[in-house]
Design an enzyme around this catalytic site. Sequence first.
Site, PDB file in Angstrom:
ATOM      1  N   GLY A  13      34.877  51.254  32.653  1.00 44.01           N
ATOM      2  CA  GLY A  13      35.095  50.225  33.668  1.00 44.01           C
ATOM      3  C   GLY A  13      35.829  50.797  34.866  1.00 44.01           C
ATOM      4  N   ILE A 143      42.356  49.962  33.549  1.00 47.39           N
ATOM      5  CA  ILE A 143      43.121  48.748  33.855  1.00 47.39           C
ATOM      6  C   ILE A 143      43.806  48.221  32.609  1.00 47.39           C
ATOM      7  CG2 ILE A 143      41.643  48.075  35.791  1.00 47.39           C
ATOM      8  CD1 ILE A 143      40.548  45.857  33.767  1.00 47.39           C
ATOM      9  N   ASP A 144      43.333  48.645  31.437  1.00 46.67           N
ATOM     10  CA  ASP A 144      43.921  48.138  30.189  1.00 46.67           C
ATOM     11  C   ASP A 144      45.302  48.718  29.906  1.00 46.67           C
ATOM     12  OD1 ASP A 144      41.739  46.529  29.681  1.00 46.67           O
ATOM     13  OD2 ASP A 144      40.679  48.074  28.562  1.00 46.67           O
ATOM     14  N   GLY A 191      41.699  42.310  29.066  1.00 41.38           N
ATOM     15  CA  GLY A 191      42.630  42.869  28.079  1.00 41.38           C
ATOM     16  C   GLY A 191      42.117  42.556  26.697  1.00 41.38           C
ATOM     17  N   LEU A 298      36.684  40.386  39.564  1.00 41.27           N
ATOM     18  CA  LEU A 298      37.498  40.224  40.772  1.00 41.27           C
ATOM     19  C   LEU A 298      38.837  40.930  40.623  1.00 41.27           C
ATOM     20  CD1 LEU A 298      35.274  38.231  41.481  1.00 41.27           C
ATOM     21  CD2 LEU A 298      37.003  36.556  42.132  1.00 41.27           C
ATOM     22  N   GLN A 299      39.397  40.895  39.403  1.00 40.52           N
ATOM     23  CA  GLN A 299      40.722  41.459  39.211  1.00 40.52           C
ATOM     24  C   GLN A 299      40.730  42.986  39.282  1.00 40.52           C
ATOM     25  OE1 GLN A 299      42.094  40.676  34.844  1.00 40.52           O
ATOM     26  NE2 GLN A 299      40.014  39.885  34.976  1.00 40.52           N
TER      27      GLN A 299
END
Lengths: 420, 420
Positions: A13, A143-144, A191, A298-299
Amino acid sequence: MPKQNAFYAQSGGVTAVINASACGVIETARKYSSQIGTVYAGRNGIIGALREDLIDTSKESASAIRGLLTTPAGAFGSCRHKLKSLTENRAEYERLIEVFKAHNIGYFFYNGGGDSADTCLKIAQMGESMDYPIQAIHIPKTIDNDLPLTDNSPGFGSVAKYIAISTREAAMDIASMCETSTKVFILEVMGRHAGWIAAASGLAAEQEGDAPHIILFPEIAFEREKFLARVQRTVQERGYCVIVASEGTQYKDGTFLTESSVVDAFGHQQLGGLAPALAGMVRSELGYKYHWAVADYLQRSARHIASQTDLDQAYAVGKAAVEYAIAGKNSVMPAIIRGEGKEYSWSISEAPLEEIANQEKMMPRDYITDDGFGITEAGREYLAPLIYGEAYPEYRNGMPIYTRLKLEPVAKKLATGFKV
Amino acid sequence: MPKQNAFYAQSGGVTAVINASACGVIETARKYSSQIGTVYAGRNGIIGALREDLIDTSKESASAIRGLLTTPAGAFGSCRHKLKSLTENRAEYERLIEVFKAHNIGYFFYNGGGDSADTCLKIAQMGESMDYPIQAIHIPKTIDNDLPLTDNSPGFGSVAKYIAISTREAAMDIASMCETSTKVFILEVMGRHAGWIAAASGLAAEQEGDAPHIILFPEIAFEREKFLARVQRTVQERGYCVIVASEGTQYKDGTFLTESSVVDAFGHQQLGGLAPALAGMVRSELGYKYHWAVADYLQRSARHIASQTDLDQAYAVGKAAVEYAIAGKNSVMPAIIRGEGKEYSWSISEAPLEEIANQEKMMPRDYITDDGFGITEAGREYLAPLIYGEAYPEYRNGMPIYTRLKLEPVAKKLATGFKV
């Protein structure tokens, strides 16, 4: 040893700042052009190597490469493709060596999370066992925020900032309307196994009683009655209730609140739809008017409000990867080390890939409050500096200027293709 | 005539810049303090007047009032409460007059959309028919952009900017991943009856073939087969497909794709869940991997990326409302008039409330492409200037500084309460 070229690819991702790592790699390699040849980027991650589908980054201008600093997502394309072990799929490794040999590639930079660290480690192992010398350096990105040995993972700080700000803004909206309208707002965030992103929403609160009032973590077993009781109490006391829920929220037995049958290439179940499921509970049991949002991509692509700290770190790990390569290192990852002292500081240090691949760093239990619905002061102290600073892109006519690279392909040298 | 006080209230769904209008009202009234007394804000809109629950804005410092410029949502609280007609609920009007008399209120500023313009008009009519002199000025605000006579409505430009940017960012994410992962992304946006917000996503595209590839408007009847065929063709041609869908998307017979039984105070059905419904269609008919997002309140409270044009206009209509009041006007609304010429310009002019209340301005058909899936050059020309400029708030420790007012209540003067 004659000068060798480098392979760089983005995996898994994407994030708002992964291209900043690419920028760090390419700019640093250009600086050391007497030691490193051309950086070839894999189109769509490792698949680009398997298909001999390489992009010649030397064809991109210095300003285009600089533009990657302010451009979200994966400029060279990413992929979800996990290499099997050498014994399981030797053909893939033989193909990689064939491609690397054909293009004189001696450096392998792989920019991803835990699964990608595993790929990177396998490349290093392949180099040894198949007698093809290659230095494999992993560049952290997820991002996790679940990579071990590094204080945090580039990409996370910007999601954390986006979620904290969005939670504060939406909470002000509900607070304005709750007297006659919406009483409960639910924001679903990413998450899968670790609640880092959900935890970041806690930074929205400044004072006791501020939103978010309930955070749902994958680490804490979901209890329906306890949750509904807390929603009700919060609405009674505050007039409204803001809930931030991690997509990985699950019952004690490990089942997710909404199960989906879709599974991604890494074998992970594709989640989603938790927010409406929670909203349904609130409606049927408490009858409150609700709204819900699902931030989804979006995040993680919200470059317009990226964290400056995150951006700086993303660049730094890309730069360090090339420096490690030049220093002759192999099978390592530049990790972010938090400095001691009250003022936030950080530096880059090397970490061995063997201790990173396929490991997930969970949130420490003491970052979550005893009741399981919020973050503690320790959690806040960890999270807060990661969102410091606003790294705004430039704008033209009201829209951010994001770089489009030329992405010129490198001429293929091999007669055969490879089916991925 | 002795100096009279003013009543100001916020109504309906809040926006990223409605407080800028409040700032315009209060700062301008302070400037004309020889003609206008105190601005009393209704707590939670018109309900504050009915309950005699007024906030004394004179207790707020000049810097706190200035801070409203950069603070999203409704600082004084908003409401969804529609006044019935004089004949249907005379008691409410009698109560309003009682409260206005008690606090010497001669100016009524109501900050809202079409339903609120109706409330404002009724107050003006009440003033005449019940012989209580009051000047009622409506201040336009609605993210739906559906107020007539004004070129656009404050609040819309910031949502438009947020949606256009988010669409571009998310589209770059999908583009990076589509080779091995997500092929279809659906973003659900607000817009019950008019597709203005969905249309704004079209600003994300710079070149032919750019995302969004499909926009779904409430104005265009949804045809399942045509939609799926376009999704398939886009994925085949581009590798991925980005869809932005207005929550009000409906079939030819007027039924929404997802019906919900929840109805708000104005009698409108509460929508939501369109994105997962569309995703379900894509999965079952085409089998593509998908992701979906629902922006919900995030879009209308996103002060962190507000449009400077929108902010300036929101302030200007608040300022003009007070100037109209001082000039003796009644039953009017400051409207935004677009200037002639190639360069975007705007000014404020008065519009009669009779022609505004309960009217909805639909998108001109020629803003939508013939196939019903995109915006035309005319649509783009209209929309583009509304998102010009980035009006950033200030930040502290990585989070935007949003103003919290003291919200000091005005001492009640009436012995009786009023049940709303």
